[in-house]
Write a protein that holds these residues in place. Structure first.
Motif, PDB file in Angstrom:
ATOM      1  N   LEU A  41     -59.363   3.696  22.022  1.00 22.62           N
ATOM      2  CA  LEU A  41     -59.625   4.874  21.211  1.00 22.62           C
ATOM      3  C   LEU A  41     -58.518   5.338  20.332  1.00 22.62           C
ATOM      4  O   LEU A  41     -58.661   5.316  19.170  1.00 22.62           O
ATOM      5  N   TYR A  42     -57.227   5.440  20.961  1.00 23.69           N
ATOM      6  CA  TYR A  42     -56.225   5.891  20.477  1.00 23.69           C
ATOM      7  C   TYR A  42     -55.202   4.760  20.103  1.00 23.69           C
ATOM      8  O   TYR A  42     -53.898   5.060  19.846  1.00 23.69           O
ATOM      9  N   ASP A  43     -55.225   3.587  20.391  1.00 25.70           N
ATOM     10  CA  ASP A  43     -54.705   2.425  20.075  1.00 25.70           C
ATOM     11  C   ASP A  43     -53.212   2.610  20.876  1.00 25.70           C
ATOM     12  O   ASP A  43     -52.219   2.562  20.391  1.00 25.70           O
ATOM     13  N   VAL A  44     -53.413   2.940  22.067  1.00 26.60           N
ATOM     14  CA  VAL A  44     -51.954   3.179  22.903  1.00 26.60           C
ATOM     15  C   VAL A  44     -51.557   1.693  23.127  1.00 26.60           C
ATOM     16  O   VAL A  44     -52.212   1.058  23.914  1.00 26.60           O
ATOM     17  N   MET A  45     -50.186   1.652  22.611  1.00 26.38           N
ATOM     18  CA  MET A  45     -49.625   0.351  22.970  1.00 26.38           C
ATOM     19  C   MET A  45     -48.668   0.133  24.195  1.00 26.38           C
ATOM     20  O   MET A  45     -48.286  -0.719  24.466  1.00 26.38           O
ATOM     21  N   GLY A  46     -48.503   1.332  24.605  1.00 26.94           N
ATOM     22  CA  GLY A  46     -47.425   1.332  25.772  1.00 26.94           C
ATOM     23  C   GLY A  46     -47.267   2.775  26.550  1.00 26.94           C
ATOM     24  O   GLY A  46     -47.848   3.620  25.801  1.00 26.94           O
ATOM     25  N   THR A  47     -46.520   2.779  27.682  1.00 31.12           N
ATOM     26  CA  THR A  47     -46.398   4.012  28.053  1.00 31.12           C
ATOM     27  C   THR A  47     -45.056   4.512  28.391  1.00 31.12           C
ATOM     28  O   THR A  47     -44.067   3.829  28.516  1.00 31.12           O
ATOM     29  N   VAL A  59     -55.572  13.024  15.199  1.00 31.08           N
ATOM     30  CA  VAL A  59     -54.200  12.861  15.657  1.00 31.08           C
ATOM     31  C   VAL A  59     -53.544  13.431  14.809  1.00 31.08           C
ATOM     32  O   VAL A  59     -53.045  12.998  13.772  1.00 31.08           O
ATOM     33  N   ARG A  60     -52.776  14.235  15.392  1.00 31.24           N
ATOM     34  CA  ARG A  60     -51.697  15.233  14.791  1.00 31.24           C
ATOM     35  C   ARG A  60     -50.328  14.734  15.080  1.00 31.24           C
ATOM     36  O   ARG A  60     -49.242  14.874  14.241  1.00 31.24           O
ATOM     37  N   TYR A  61     -49.933  13.987  16.255  1.00 32.72           N
ATOM     38  CA  TYR A  61     -48.953  13.414  16.580  1.00 32.72           C
ATOM     39  C   TYR A  61     -48.951  12.227  17.429  1.00 32.72           C
ATOM     40  O   TYR A  61     -49.850  12.508  18.377  1.00 32.72           O
ATOM     41  N   LEU A  62     -48.169  11.174  17.163  1.00 34.34           N
ATOM     42  CA  LEU A  62     -48.248  10.167  18.101  1.00 34.34           C
ATOM     43  C   LEU A  62     -46.910   9.489  18.121  1.00 34.34           C
ATOM     44  O   LEU A  62     -46.324   9.318  17.142  1.00 34.34           O
ATOM     45  N   SER A  63     -46.481   9.460  19.242  1.00 37.78           N
ATOM     46  CA  SER A  63     -44.939   8.699  19.710  1.00 37.78           C
ATOM     47  C   SER A  63     -44.905   8.456  21.065  1.00 37.78           C
ATOM     48  O   SER A  63     -45.781   8.761  21.808  1.00 37.78           O
ATOM     49  N   SER A  64     -44.044   7.668  21.332  1.00 36.57           N
ATOM     50  CA  SER A  64     -43.428   7.253  22.746  1.00 36.57           C
ATOM     51  C   SER A  64     -42.640   8.552  23.145  1.00 36.57           C
ATOM     52  O   SER A  64     -42.075   8.641  24.317  1.00 36.57           O
ATOM     53  N   ARG A  65     -42.408   9.354  22.352  1.00 35.09           N
ATOM     54  CA  ARG A  65     -41.104  10.551  22.866  1.00 35.09           C
ATOM     55  C   ARG A  65     -41.875  11.930  22.497  1.00 35.09           C
ATOM     56  O   ARG A  65     -42.813  12.215  21.727  1.00 35.09           O
TER      57      ARG A  65
END
Length: 81
Positions: A41-47, A59-65
């Protein structure tokens, strides 16, 4: 505002997630994405991936950090519509 964690690890198990939650004394809900529905749903590509999602599902913020000074920016992130 509510905080929750979602485990999207394809190699994890519910037991591992529960152990992690207990080990670190997490006081917020930790959800196990067993079917990868949330991952897709949120296109998570990694953790790790951090998302801030407002009450409308935007979604207001999307980052690996995690953003610096998250607490100071949370209200602005969630109210900027």
């Amino acid at each position: 505002m509510k905080l929750l964690a979602i485990n999207t690890g394809i190699n994890d198990s519910l037991e591992k997630v529960t152990h992690y939650q207990q080990k670190y004394g997490l006081s917020y809900p930790l959800i196990f994405d067993k079917t990868s529905e949330i991952t897709q749903l949120y296109d998570v590509m990694g953790t790790p991936t951090q998302l801030i999602v407002d009450i409308n599902g935007i979604v207001r913020y999307l980052s690996s950090r995690v953003p610096e000074n998250l607490e100071q920016h949370m209200d602005a992130l969630l109210t900027n519509s």
